[in-house]
Scaffold this motif. Sequence first.
Motif, mmCIF file in Angstrom:
data_model
loop_
_atom_site.group_PDB
_atom_site.id
_atom_site.type_symbol
_atom_site.label_atom_id
_atom_site.label_comp_id
_atom_site.label_asym_id
_atom_site.label_seq_id
_atom_site.Cartn_x
_atom_site.Cartn_y
_atom_site.Cartn_z
ATOM 1 N N PHE A 43 37.886 44.787 57.085
ATOM 2 C CA PHE A 43 38.242 44.865 55.671
ATOM 3 C C PHE A 43 37.278 44.068 54.807
ATOM 4 O O PHE A 43 36.821 42.992 55.185
ATOM 5 C CB PHE A 43 39.650 44.310 55.418
ATOM 6 C CG PHE A 43 40.764 45.197 55.892
ATOM 7 C CD1 PHE A 43 40.603 46.558 56.074
ATOM 8 C CD2 PHE A 43 42.018 44.664 56.158
ATOM 9 C CE1 PHE A 43 41.637 47.363 56.501
ATOM 10 C CE2 PHE A 43 43.069 45.459 56.587
ATOM 11 C CZ PHE A 43 42.873 46.812 56.758
ATOM 12 N N GLY A 44 37.029 44.582 53.594
ATOM 13 C CA GLY A 44 36.367 43.803 52.560
ATOM 14 C C GLY A 44 37.394 42.871 51.935
ATOM 15 O O GLY A 44 38.583 42.922 52.264
ATOM 16 N N ARG A 45 36.938 42.036 51.016
ATOM 17 C CA ARG A 45 37.840 41.027 50.436
ATOM 18 C C ARG A 45 39.023 41.664 49.704
ATOM 19 O O ARG A 45 40.157 41.208 49.848
ATOM 20 C CB ARG A 45 37.051 40.108 49.484
ATOM 21 C CG ARG A 45 37.775 38.847 49.142
ATOM 22 C CD ARG A 45 37.938 38.007 50.383
ATOM 23 N NE ARG A 45 38.714 36.809 50.098
ATOM 24 C CZ ARG A 45 39.149 35.991 51.002
ATOM 25 N NH1 ARG A 45 38.880 36.210 52.271
ATOM 26 N NH2 ARG A 45 39.855 34.939 50.689
ATOM 27 N N SER A 46 38.785 42.710 48.913
ATOM 28 C CA SER A 46 39.891 43.327 48.161
ATOM 29 C C SER A 46 40.849 44.055 49.101
ATOM 30 O O SER A 46 42.065 44.022 48.912
ATOM 31 C CB SER A 46 39.368 44.268 47.082
ATOM 32 O OG SER A 46 38.681 45.357 47.662
ATOM 33 N N GLU A 47 40.298 44.715 50.140
ATOM 34 C CA GLU A 47 41.163 45.384 51.117
ATOM 35 C C GLU A 47 41.998 44.362 51.893
ATOM 36 O O GLU A 47 43.172 44.607 52.171
ATOM 37 C CB GLU A 47 40.319 46.184 52.113
ATOM 38 C CG GLU A 47 39.607 47.377 51.517
ATOM 39 C CD GLU A 47 38.631 47.989 52.506
ATOM 40 O OE1 GLU A 47 38.643 49.230 52.639
ATOM 41 O OE2 GLU A 47 37.882 47.230 53.148
#
Length: 178
Positions: A43-47
């Motif tokens: 995951f990326g930070r927002s995910e």
Amino acid sequence: NAIAAGIRIVMITGDHPETAAAVGRAIGIPSNLVVTGAELAGFGRSELRQAVATAGIFARVTPEDKLLIVEVLKELGEIVAMTGDGVNDAPALKRADVGISMGLRGSDVSREVSSLVLQDDNFATIVAAIEEGRGIYENIRKFIRFLFSTNLAETSIIVFGVLGSIALGLKDPAGGML
């Protein structure tokens, strides 16, 4: 019941996702979304923030994943209480707002880094303690309101008395206020 008390329960475990989901259902944790440690890594930070905000169960996670989940929950403004019993839980127990270790079967490391040690290893004890704490907090608020209102009235009487003495020119023979 913790959920009825407004407490969000999140299970973070090293177990298999299906096992974690079955246990979650059995104890009443909404398991509409089970996120694995491998998924967290991708995951990326927002995910990641979205997953932590919505998932009820995290499975096949590492100690680093547990710590990351606690940190993201705190970033989201949550007050985080973490329970654990093993050495692998120690970093997350330490970083949580309230770390609660198991007293009967917990490791020495988890007991050492935690804020509280749960002597009976019973989750219901935590819920009961939260209810007691909320009652105490409400009583303190009521007492402060009472003190403030009575002291405000007392202070107002003194201030108006002094102002009235000045306005009427009341002084004792030595020149001070009466």
